[in-house]
Design a protein around this motif. Structure first.
Motif, mmCIF file in Angstrom:
data_model
loop_
_atom_site.group_PDB
_atom_site.id
_atom_site.type_symbol
_atom_site.label_atom_id
_atom_site.label_comp_id
_atom_site.label_asym_id
_atom_site.label_seq_id
_atom_site.Cartn_x
_atom_site.Cartn_y
_atom_site.Cartn_z
ATOM 1 N N ASP A 279 0.857 -1.189 0.000
ATOM 2 C CA ASP A 279 0.000 0.000 0.000
ATOM 3 C C ASP A 279 0.890 1.236 0.000
ATOM 4 O OD1 ASP A 279 -1.864 1.987 0.302
ATOM 5 O OD2 ASP A 279 -2.822 1.116 2.072
ATOM 6 N N ARG B 242 2.651 7.802 4.031
ATOM 7 C CA ARG B 242 2.046 8.708 5.003
ATOM 8 C C ARG B 242 3.094 9.142 6.031
ATOM 9 N NH1 ARG B 242 -2.730 5.901 6.962
ATOM 10 N NH2 ARG B 242 -3.529 6.405 4.910
ATOM 11 N N ILE C 146 0.413 4.319 -0.671
ATOM 12 C CA ILE C 146 -0.160 5.527 -0.063
ATOM 13 C C ILE C 146 0.034 5.469 1.454
ATOM 14 C CG2 ILE C 146 -2.262 6.886 0.304
ATOM 15 C CD1 ILE C 146 -1.321 6.910 -2.599
ATOM 16 N N LYS C 147 -0.300 4.330 2.040
ATOM 17 C CA LYS C 147 -0.169 4.163 3.490
ATOM 18 C C LYS C 147 1.297 4.248 3.913
ATOM 19 C CE LYS C 147 -1.607 1.088 7.232
ATOM 20 N NZ LYS C 147 -2.291 -0.171 7.546
ATOM 21 N N GLN C 148 2.187 3.639 3.141
ATOM 22 C CA GLN C 148 3.599 3.646 3.489
ATOM 23 C C GLN C 148 4.232 5.025 3.327
ATOM 24 O OE1 GLN C 148 4.613 -0.041 1.192
ATOM 25 N NE2 GLN C 148 5.741 -0.477 3.060
#
Length: 85
Positions: free
Chosen positions: A46, A52, A48-50
């Motif tokens: 992910d 953040r 996007i999550k990483q």
């Protein structure tokens, strides 16, 4: 470390590297071409999550743009008042 490409185009990642990077059977990797250098990189499940928090602590570009725009607007209003008045 030299690796051999099979006739089918396969490359075997050595066990020590698979363990080091937690690559299990079925894990996805990304092949990146750095302009003459190929690199096998573990795929991010992910991105996007990483990503953040990656820019945390840096100045807000939005705030800087808003300040710049406000200053630009003030200069424009001053110039308009001089021309009109």
């Amino acid at each position: 470390m030299n690796l051999t490409i099979s006739q089918k185009g396969w490359v075997v990642i050595p066990a020590e590297l698979r363990k080091k990077y937690h690559l299990k059977p079925g894990a996805q990797v990304t092949m990146v071409d750095y302009g003459g250098v190929l690199s096998i990189v573990p795929a991010m499940p992910d991105p996007i999550k990483q990503g953040r928090g990656l820019l945390k602590g840096l100045p807000s570009l939005t705030e800087e743009l808003l300040k710049e725009r406000a200053a630009e607007l003030a200069r424009e209003e001053t110039r308009t008042k001089r021309i009109d008045g």
